[in-house]
Design a protein around this motif. Structure first.
Motif, PDB file in Angstrom:
ATOM      1  N   VAL A   1       0.472  -1.129   0.289  1.00  0.00           N
ATOM      2  CA  VAL A   1       0.322   0.116  -0.338  1.00  0.00           C
ATOM      3  C   VAL A   1       0.475   0.812   0.056  1.00  0.00           C
ATOM      4  O   VAL A   1       1.568   1.539   1.052  1.00  0.00           O
ATOM      5  CB  VAL A   1      -0.765  -0.068   1.494  1.00  0.00           C
ATOM      6  N   GLU A   2       0.796   2.246  -1.336  1.00  0.00           N
ATOM      7  CA  GLU A   2       1.650   2.960  -1.349  1.00  0.00           C
ATOM      8  C   GLU A   2       0.872   4.261  -0.722  1.00  0.00           C
ATOM      9  O   GLU A   2      -0.576   4.614  -0.747  1.00  0.00           O
ATOM     10  CB  GLU A   2       2.132   3.268  -2.705  1.00  0.00           C
ATOM     11  N   PHE A   3       1.364   5.402   0.712  1.00  0.00           N
ATOM     12  CA  PHE A   3       0.832   6.401   0.295  1.00  0.00           C
ATOM     13  C   PHE A   3       1.536   7.565  -0.079  1.00  0.00           C
ATOM     14  O   PHE A   3       2.739   7.651  -0.373  1.00  0.00           O
ATOM     15  CB  PHE A   3       0.822   6.913   1.989  1.00  0.00           C
ATOM     16  N   ASP A   4       1.027   8.832  -1.112  1.00  0.00           N
ATOM     17  CA  ASP A   4       1.548  10.022  -1.253  1.00  0.00           C
ATOM     18  C   ASP A   4       1.599  10.280   0.307  1.00  0.00           C
ATOM     19  O   ASP A   4       0.613  11.134   1.072  1.00  0.00           O
ATOM     20  CB  ASP A   4       0.164  11.323  -1.528  1.00  0.00           C
ATOM     21  N   GLY A   5       2.332  11.004   0.564  1.00  0.00           N
ATOM     22  CA  GLY A   5       3.700  11.722   1.739  1.00  0.00           C
ATOM     23  C   GLY A   5       3.084  12.978   2.173  1.00  0.00           C
ATOM     24  O   GLY A   5       2.730  13.877   3.043  1.00  0.00           O
ATOM     25  N   ARG A   6       3.107  13.398   0.786  1.00  0.00           N
ATOM     26  CA  ARG A   6       2.255  15.540   0.751  1.00  0.00           C
ATOM     27  C   ARG A   6       1.127  15.011   1.399  1.00  0.00           C
ATOM     28  O   ARG A   6       0.670  15.700   2.175  1.00  0.00           O
ATOM     29  CB  ARG A   6       2.967  15.833  -0.579  1.00  0.00           C
ATOM     30  N   LEU A   7       0.628  14.709   0.643  1.00  0.00           N
ATOM     31  CA  LEU A   7      -0.721  14.788   1.288  1.00  0.00           C
ATOM     32  C   LEU A   7      -1.280  13.798   3.122  1.00  0.00           C
ATOM     33  O   LEU A   7      -2.109  14.557   3.158  1.00  0.00           O
ATOM     34  CB  LEU A   7      -2.186  13.776  -0.042  1.00  0.00           C
ATOM     35  N   VAL A   8      -0.288  13.081   3.285  1.00  0.00           N
ATOM     36  CA  VAL A   8      -0.231  12.520   4.402  1.00  0.00           C
ATOM     37  C   VAL A   8      -0.331  13.838   5.278  1.00  0.00           C
ATOM     38  O   VAL A   8      -0.588  14.275   6.465  1.00  0.00           O
ATOM     39  CB  VAL A   8      -0.081  11.340   4.567  1.00  0.00           C
ATOM     40  N   ARG A   9       1.114  14.413   5.363  1.00  0.00           N
ATOM     41  CA  ARG A   9       1.385  15.619   5.797  1.00  0.00           C
ATOM     42  C   ARG A   9       0.647  16.920   6.100  1.00  0.00           C
ATOM     43  O   ARG A   9      -0.007  16.979   6.353  1.00  0.00           O
ATOM     44  CB  ARG A   9       2.976  16.493   5.288  1.00  0.00           C
ATOM     45  N   VAL A  10      -0.763  17.045   4.855  1.00  0.00           N
ATOM     46  CA  VAL A  10      -1.441  17.950   5.017  1.00  0.00           C
ATOM     47  C   VAL A  10      -2.569  17.265   5.732  1.00  0.00           C
ATOM     48  O   VAL A  10      -3.389  17.883   6.927  1.00  0.00           O
ATOM     49  CB  VAL A  10      -2.751  18.269   3.500  1.00  0.00           C
ATOM     50  N   LEU A  11      -2.900  16.309   5.905  1.00  0.00           N
ATOM     51  CA  LEU A  11      -4.082  15.769   6.751  1.00  0.00           C
ATOM     52  C   LEU A  11      -3.295  15.411   8.199  1.00  0.00           C
ATOM     53  O   LEU A  11      -4.541  16.279   8.853  1.00  0.00           O
ATOM     54  CB  LEU A  11      -4.231  13.586   6.128  1.00  0.00           C
ATOM     55  N   CYS A  12      -1.983  15.883   8.615  1.00  0.00           N
ATOM     56  CA  CYS A  12      -1.667  15.755   9.920  1.00  0.00           C
ATOM     57  C   CYS A  12      -1.793  17.334  10.457  1.00  0.00           C
ATOM     58  O   CYS A  12      -2.256  17.418  11.819  1.00  0.00           O
ATOM     59  CB  CYS A  12      -0.370  15.248   9.725  1.00  0.00           C
ATOM     60  N   ALA A  13      -1.883  18.146   9.029  1.00  0.00           N
ATOM     61  CA  ALA A  13      -2.174  19.709   9.712  1.00  0.00           C
ATOM     62  C   ALA A  13      -3.129  19.965  10.305  1.00  0.00           C
ATOM     63  O   ALA A  13      -3.328  20.849  10.579  1.00  0.00           O
ATOM     64  CB  ALA A  13      -1.129  20.805   8.645  1.00  0.00           C
TER      65      ALA A  13
ATOM     66  N   SER B   1      -4.358  15.645  16.034  1.00  0.00           N
ATOM     67  CA  SER B   1      -4.015  14.286  16.776  1.00  0.00           C
ATOM     68  C   SER B   1      -3.934  12.907  15.953  1.00  0.00           C
ATOM     69  O   SER B   1      -2.901  11.984  16.252  1.00  0.00           O
ATOM     70  CB  SER B   1      -5.573  13.698  17.301  1.00  0.00           C
ATOM     71  N   LEU B   2      -4.001  13.131  14.361  1.00  0.00           N
ATOM     72  CA  LEU B   2      -3.891  12.215  13.332  1.00  0.00           C
ATOM     73  C   LEU B   2      -2.461  12.375  13.167  1.00  0.00           C
ATOM     74  O   LEU B   2      -1.523  11.696  13.435  1.00  0.00           O
ATOM     75  CB  LEU B   2      -4.254  12.641  11.965  1.00  0.00           C
ATOM     76  N   GLY B   3      -2.035  13.575  13.492  1.00  0.00           N
ATOM     77  CA  GLY B   3      -0.444  14.294  13.433  1.00  0.00           C
ATOM     78  C   GLY B   3       0.488  13.973  14.384  1.00  0.00           C
ATOM     79  O   GLY B   3       1.562  13.117  13.825  1.00  0.00           O
ATOM     80  N   TYR B   4       0.330  13.424  15.138  1.00  0.00           N
ATOM     81  CA  TYR B   4       0.613  13.424  16.694  1.00  0.00           C
ATOM     82  C   TYR B   4       0.891  11.461  16.759  1.00  0.00           C
ATOM     83  O   TYR B   4       1.884  11.413  16.895  1.00  0.00           O
ATOM     84  CB  TYR B   4      -0.131  13.250  17.464  1.00  0.00           C
ATOM     85  N   GLU B   5      -0.288  11.381  15.981  1.00  0.00           N
ATOM     86  CA  GLU B   5      -0.556   9.556  16.760  1.00  0.00           C
ATOM     87  C   GLU B   5       0.880   8.871  15.256  1.00  0.00           C
ATOM     88  O   GLU B   5       1.652   8.019  15.295  1.00  0.00           O
ATOM     89  CB  GLU B   5      -1.791   8.600  15.998  1.00  0.00           C
ATOM     90  N   LEU B   6       0.710   9.344  13.812  1.00  0.00           N
ATOM     91  CA  LEU B   6       1.568   9.303  12.978  1.00  0.00           C
ATOM     92  C   LEU B   6       3.019   9.625  13.870  1.00  0.00           C
ATOM     93  O   LEU B   6       3.851   8.580  13.390  1.00  0.00           O
ATOM     94  CB  LEU B   6       1.386   9.675  11.934  1.00  0.00           C
ATOM     95  N   THR B   7       3.241  10.780  14.201  1.00  0.00           N
ATOM     96  CA  THR B   7       4.372  11.246  14.713  1.00  0.00           C
ATOM     97  C   THR B   7       5.106  10.346  14.809  1.00  0.00           C
ATOM     98  O   THR B   7       6.323   9.806  15.225  1.00  0.00           O
ATOM     99  CB  THR B   7       4.597  12.240  14.632  1.00  0.00           C
ATOM    100  N   ARG B   8       4.467   9.462  16.720  1.00  0.00           N
ATOM    101  CA  ARG B   8       4.751   8.589  17.680  1.00  0.00           C
ATOM    102  C   ARG B   8       5.446   7.556  17.048  1.00  0.00           C
ATOM    103  O   ARG B   8       5.946   6.627  17.316  1.00  0.00           O
ATOM    104  CB  ARG B   8       3.336   8.700  18.520  1.00  0.00           C
ATOM    105  N   ARG B   9       4.181   6.864  15.748  1.00  0.00           N
ATOM    106  CA  ARG B   9       4.225   5.437  15.344  1.00  0.00           C
ATOM    107  C   ARG B   9       5.482   5.420  14.412  1.00  0.00           C
ATOM    108  O   ARG B   9       6.091   4.587  14.527  1.00  0.00           O
ATOM    109  CB  ARG B   9       2.994   5.651  14.732  1.00  0.00           C
TER     110      ARG B   9
END
Length: 150
Positions: free
Chosen positions: A89-101, A105-113
């Motif tokens: 499964v490939e994720f678009d990192g730029r889009l994920v950064r926007v979702l985190c911004a 809480s999503l940004g924190y959870e992904l950063t922790r993981r």
């Protein structure tokens, strides 16, 4: 992770496949995506001064490939190549950064993981890079270069 988080992440994801030998990431090149391996094996490597590379780790199903998309300057810290045919499964990192911004809480959870992934990869890289080469005696360590005085 909440169901809404997974739904948001799914908007940045797609299924992909790589043949054996395909390079997914080249150290120091721009990092714009990451993968979760569904099937197959990906080898991580690191460039050596003067040319060539050293293997760092082999990743299989369930492993995350890539964390450099998350932190400036968004360049790969390691290289990655498919050792076998890979489904991921490939994720678009730029889009994920926007979702985190948008959702801290999503940004924190992904950063922790991803911090856990980074710590594990760096520990593995350190172990691999400091391991004695065949025929090398490192039992004396750095102290062999110290003067008699200290």
């Amino acid at each position: 992770m909440r169901g809404t988080d997974l739904g948001r992440l799914a908007t940045a994801a797609r299924l992909t496949a790589f043949p054996a030998g395909r390079r997914l990431a080249t150290e120091l090149e721009p990092a714009e995506r990451f993968w979760i391996i569904r099937d197959g094996t990906v080898a991580l490597d690191s460039r050596l001064p003067g040319g060539g590379s050293v293997p760092i780790d082999a990743l299989g199903p369930g492993a995350v490939v890539g964390w450099s998309w998350m932190f400036p300057p968004y360049r790969w810290r390691f290289g990655a190549v498919a050792s076998t045919p890979v489904e991921a499964v490939e994720f678009d990192g730029r889009l994920v950064r926007v979702l985190c911004a948008v959702d801290p809480s999503l940004g924190y959870e992904l950063t922790r993981r991803f911090a856990e992934v980074m710590a594990d990869r760096l520990r593995t890289a350190r172990t691999r890079l400091l391991a004695p080469s065949p025929g090398t005696d490192r039992s004396t360590g750095p102290s062999e270069h110290r003067s008699v005085d200290g």
